[in-house]
Design an enzyme around this catalytic site. Sequence first.
Site, PDB file in Angstrom:
ATOM      1  N   LYS A 104      -0.436  -6.202  -1.198  1.00  0.00           N
ATOM      2  CA  LYS A 104       0.960  -5.875  -0.846  1.00  0.00           C
ATOM      3  C   LYS A 104       1.722  -7.150  -0.520  1.00  0.00           C
ATOM      4  O   LYS A 104       2.866  -7.336  -0.940  1.00  0.00           O
ATOM      5  CB  LYS A 104       0.986  -4.913   0.358  1.00  0.00           C
ATOM      6  CG  LYS A 104       0.576  -3.500  -0.015  1.00  0.00           C
ATOM      7  CD  LYS A 104       0.295  -2.624   1.187  1.00  0.00           C
ATOM      8  CE  LYS A 104      -0.283  -1.294   0.696  1.00  0.00           C
ATOM      9  NZ  LYS A 104      -0.859  -0.479   1.753  1.00  0.00           N
ATOM     10  N   GLN A 110      -1.309   0.542   7.881  1.00  0.00           N
ATOM     11  CA  GLN A 110      -2.343   0.621   6.858  1.00  0.00           C
ATOM     12  C   GLN A 110      -3.388   1.670   7.265  1.00  0.00           C
ATOM     13  O   GLN A 110      -3.977   1.589   8.339  1.00  0.00           O
ATOM     14  CB  GLN A 110      -2.998  -0.765   6.671  1.00  0.00           C
ATOM     15  CG  GLN A 110      -4.004  -0.839   5.557  1.00  0.00           C
ATOM     16  CD  GLN A 110      -3.388  -0.614   4.176  1.00  0.00           C
ATOM     17  OE1 GLN A 110      -2.304  -1.081   3.868  1.00  0.00           O
ATOM     18  NE2 GLN A 110      -4.087   0.132   3.341  1.00  0.00           N
ATOM     19  N   ASP A 127       6.128   4.518   3.525  1.00  0.00           N
ATOM     20  CA  ASP A 127       5.003   5.285   2.988  1.00  0.00           C
ATOM     21  C   ASP A 127       5.363   6.762   2.856  1.00  0.00           C
ATOM     22  O   ASP A 127       4.571   7.554   2.344  1.00  0.00           O
ATOM     23  CB  ASP A 127       3.794   5.142   3.925  1.00  0.00           C
ATOM     24  CG  ASP A 127       2.588   4.513   3.220  1.00  0.00           C
ATOM     25  OD1 ASP A 127       2.649   4.357   1.998  1.00  0.00           O
ATOM     26  OD2 ASP A 127       1.612   4.196   3.909  1.00  0.00           O
TER      27      ASP A 127
END
Length: 279
Positions: free
Chosen positions: A49, A93, A116
């Site tokens: 990322k 994460q 997300d």
Amino acid sequence: MNNIIDGIKASLELKKEIKKEIEKDNLTPSLAVIQVGDNKASEIYVRNKQRACCEVGINFISIKLPDTISEDVIIREIQRLNNDISVNGILVQLPLPNGFDEGKIINEINPLKDVDGLTFPNVGNLVLENECLVSCTPYGVMELLRLYNVELSGKDVCIVGRSNLVGKPLIQLLLQKDATVSICHSKSKNIKDYTKRADVLIVAAGHPNLITKDMVKDGAVVIDVGINKENDSLCGDVAFDEVIKKASLITPVPGGVGPMTVASLLKNVVKAYKIQNRV
Ligand code: NAP
């Protein structure tokens, strides 16, 4: 063979578009990623990322916390980032180490910064077809289908896997494209009855070789979201070597959905920036 969907090429095209957009409009988007503990797979995902952000001109902020900290420390960190106007996207994460309440922690993220797409408001808005940030992997799958001109209206689409991260958001995105959607999971009986009739089969179960050629319709489009480690190499959930002979289009693992997930995250960060700055 030319029926392989090239997720790397597609993601490069997307990244090129994103970089151009950032440069043309002088945007200054930034993404903060919180990582708790030292899960090896997460380390790799976070590094990917970071590299992708760097490629397109998104500022990347890495926050690493030990797994000995309390939930409150993570929540305070999220609140600090929520209040920092220079931060446009916040991502925790996953998976978090055992003992942390992922749902509670994720829902501390300001929905406008939830790149997300996992907070209650974003999930609800997806169902209601309002503007929202959509979970990156389903978004990436839809982008691949769009880029490869896969018609969805009136088609039978079968999803294997019903996770909040992949399967459930895909149901909504496919319904929005007028597909007829069926969804299978670990308690489903006779999965083959559903997969075999699908014009488009999307698999996200996390089991190597779950889908074999006898389970696939001739000419189906097969999207393999799974990432599994076998004998030190990566494979998906689909028995690629045999299913490729029946599919009209198929994603490889690696090099299919994975790169599109990262590219979709970049798109979400730019979208979040624009919403926050009313660009
Ligand atoms: P997950 O949360 O573990 O969900 C797996 C889903 O598959 C569950 O709904 C489960 O059913 C279902 N399932 C498991 N075994 C099955 C079986 N034998 N038959 C039918 N359904 C079965 O996993 P996830 O986060 O959705 O991820 C799925 C896979 O995609 C993993 O391999 C993951 O590494 C990969 N992934 C890839 C990307 C990418 O960027 N390419 C992104 C995210 C995830 P129940 O609900 O009944 O348990």
